[in-house]
Design a protein around this motif. Structure first.
Motif, mmCIF file in Angstrom:
data_model
loop_
_atom_site.group_PDB
_atom_site.id
_atom_site.type_symbol
_atom_site.label_atom_id
_atom_site.label_comp_id
_atom_site.label_asym_id
_atom_site.label_seq_id
_atom_site.Cartn_x
_atom_site.Cartn_y
_atom_site.Cartn_z
ATOM 1 N N LYS A 126 -23.553 -33.724 45.444
ATOM 2 C CA LYS A 126 -24.339 -32.465 45.781
ATOM 3 C C LYS A 126 -23.656 -31.580 46.758
ATOM 4 O O LYS A 126 -23.651 -30.327 46.967
ATOM 5 C CB LYS A 126 -25.618 -32.831 46.345
ATOM 6 C CG LYS A 126 -26.633 -33.098 45.112
ATOM 7 C CD LYS A 126 -28.117 -33.742 45.657
ATOM 8 C CE LYS A 126 -28.978 -34.181 44.493
ATOM 9 N NZ LYS A 126 -30.223 -34.345 45.136
ATOM 10 N N ASN A 127 -22.946 -32.167 47.813
ATOM 11 C CA ASN A 127 -22.508 -31.412 48.999
ATOM 12 C C ASN A 127 -21.257 -30.916 48.644
ATOM 13 O O ASN A 127 -21.003 -29.660 48.910
ATOM 14 C CB ASN A 127 -22.353 -32.647 50.156
ATOM 15 C CG ASN A 127 -23.446 -32.974 50.868
ATOM 16 O OD1 ASN A 127 -24.506 -32.256 50.685
ATOM 17 N ND2 ASN A 127 -23.184 -33.988 51.417
ATOM 18 N N LEU A 128 -20.457 -31.503 47.557
ATOM 19 C CA LEU A 128 -19.324 -30.706 47.085
ATOM 20 C C LEU A 128 -19.743 -29.619 46.096
ATOM 21 O O LEU A 128 -19.036 -28.281 46.496
ATOM 22 C CB LEU A 128 -18.545 -31.388 46.211
ATOM 23 C CG LEU A 128 -17.690 -32.860 46.737
ATOM 24 C CD1 LEU A 128 -17.278 -33.617 45.836
ATOM 25 C CD2 LEU A 128 -16.530 -31.925 47.624
ATOM 26 N N TYR A 129 -21.008 -29.519 45.409
ATOM 27 C CA TYR A 129 -21.335 -28.222 44.866
ATOM 28 C C TYR A 129 -21.881 -27.176 45.887
ATOM 29 O O TYR A 129 -21.564 -26.129 45.544
ATOM 30 C CB TYR A 129 -22.600 -28.660 43.797
ATOM 31 C CG TYR A 129 -22.101 -29.303 42.430
ATOM 32 C CD1 TYR A 129 -20.984 -28.701 41.630
ATOM 33 C CD2 TYR A 129 -22.522 -30.413 41.942
ATOM 34 C CE1 TYR A 129 -20.626 -29.107 40.506
ATOM 35 C CE2 TYR A 129 -22.028 -30.909 40.832
ATOM 36 C CZ TYR A 129 -21.126 -30.271 40.138
ATOM 37 O OH TYR A 129 -20.611 -30.614 38.831
ATOM 38 N N PHE A 178 -14.923 -19.575 37.559
ATOM 39 C CA PHE A 178 -13.654 -20.020 37.820
ATOM 40 C C PHE A 178 -13.459 -20.161 39.431
ATOM 41 O O PHE A 178 -13.004 -21.427 39.729
ATOM 42 C CB PHE A 178 -12.505 -18.917 37.487
ATOM 43 C CG PHE A 178 -11.169 -19.380 37.948
ATOM 44 C CD1 PHE A 178 -10.540 -20.255 37.215
ATOM 45 C CD2 PHE A 178 -10.565 -18.950 38.968
ATOM 46 C CE1 PHE A 178 -8.955 -20.678 37.538
ATOM 47 C CE2 PHE A 178 -9.115 -19.071 39.480
ATOM 48 C CZ PHE A 178 -8.449 -20.109 38.741
ATOM 49 N N ASN A 179 -13.778 -19.389 40.309
ATOM 50 C CA ASN A 179 -13.881 -19.651 41.423
ATOM 51 C C ASN A 179 -14.640 -20.849 42.224
ATOM 52 O O ASN A 179 -14.223 -21.714 42.947
ATOM 53 C CB ASN A 179 -14.314 -18.328 42.553
ATOM 54 C CG ASN A 179 -13.295 -17.154 42.319
ATOM 55 O OD1 ASN A 179 -12.257 -17.372 41.919
ATOM 56 N ND2 ASN A 179 -13.892 -16.167 42.646
ATOM 57 N N PHE A 180 -15.700 -20.953 41.617
ATOM 58 C CA PHE A 180 -16.903 -22.149 41.850
ATOM 59 C C PHE A 180 -15.849 -23.390 41.749
ATOM 60 O O PHE A 180 -15.936 -24.209 42.410
ATOM 61 C CB PHE A 180 -18.162 -21.836 41.169
ATOM 62 C CG PHE A 180 -18.989 -23.316 41.297
ATOM 63 C CD1 PHE A 180 -19.741 -23.201 42.589
ATOM 64 C CD2 PHE A 180 -19.121 -24.267 40.551
ATOM 65 C CE1 PHE A 180 -20.654 -24.175 42.737
ATOM 66 C CE2 PHE A 180 -19.857 -25.066 40.751
ATOM 67 C CZ PHE A 180 -20.649 -25.270 41.811
ATOM 68 N N PHE A 195 -10.679 -28.170 44.737
ATOM 69 C CA PHE A 195 -10.250 -28.435 46.092
ATOM 70 C C PHE A 195 -10.844 -29.166 47.001
ATOM 71 O O PHE A 195 -10.361 -30.047 47.863
ATOM 72 C CB PHE A 195 -9.848 -26.744 46.505
ATOM 73 C CG PHE A 195 -9.361 -26.738 47.935
ATOM 74 C CD1 PHE A 195 -8.094 -26.955 48.220
ATOM 75 C CD2 PHE A 195 -10.198 -26.416 49.051
ATOM 76 C CE1 PHE A 195 -7.462 -27.064 49.286
ATOM 77 C CE2 PHE A 195 -9.430 -26.438 50.488
ATOM 78 C CZ PHE A 195 -8.295 -26.813 50.516
ATOM 79 N N PHE A 196 -12.197 -29.045 47.238
ATOM 80 C CA PHE A 196 -12.937 -29.921 48.078
ATOM 81 C C PHE A 196 -12.937 -31.467 47.648
ATOM 82 O O PHE A 196 -12.762 -32.239 48.341
ATOM 83 C CB PHE A 196 -14.505 -29.468 48.216
ATOM 84 C CG PHE A 196 -14.427 -28.134 49.143
ATOM 85 C CD1 PHE A 196 -13.940 -28.082 50.213
ATOM 86 C CD2 PHE A 196 -15.088 -27.131 48.552
ATOM 87 C CE1 PHE A 196 -13.868 -26.798 51.058
ATOM 88 C CE2 PHE A 196 -15.390 -26.008 49.408
ATOM 89 C CZ PHE A 196 -14.695 -25.743 50.481
#
Length: 118
Positions: free
Chosen positions: A36-39, A91-93, A99-100
């Protein structure tokens, strides 16, 4: 007619962001807190990097302002006319998500190797 289409684009964008945000915070959501935190970090990073000067937006020679980093997610043509590009936003999301996630894996590997040495 153009104003109605642009308003629908803006409402679609805001609705998409609110939907993702509330689905992540829903108590029925069975995802782990790390995921959830990654999202959430990915969502906020996508929005913030699109608005950062010199990184997130640039002005083309014909006066169109493009927002989004690394892919363009919005265009502003002037006089209240804007265009929403959902593929660039998606795409950016996911790029920020991966990346995270990579940073998290590297952090876990480094902390594990430090703990083994101690």
């Amino acid at each position: 007619m153009v104003g109605v289409i642009e308003m629908l684009n803006l409402l679609l964008l805001i609705g998409l962001i609110v939907l993702v945000f509330f689905s992540l915070l829903s108590p029925k959501n069975k995802m782990t807190s790390t995921k959830k935190n990654l999202y959430l970090f990915s969502l906020f990073s996508t929005i913030i990097f699109a608005l950062l000067p010199k990184i997130g937006y640039h002005v083309h020679s014909n006066g169109i302002i493009y927002f989004g980093f690394p892919a363009e997610a919005f265009e502003y043509h002037g006089v209240g006319v804007s265009t929403f590009k959902p593929l660039g936003l998606i795409f950016n999301f996911f790029l920020f998500y991966w990346f995270f996630k990579l940073l998290l894996k590297l952090w876990q590997a480094l902390t594990l190797s430090v703990k083994k040495k101690l």
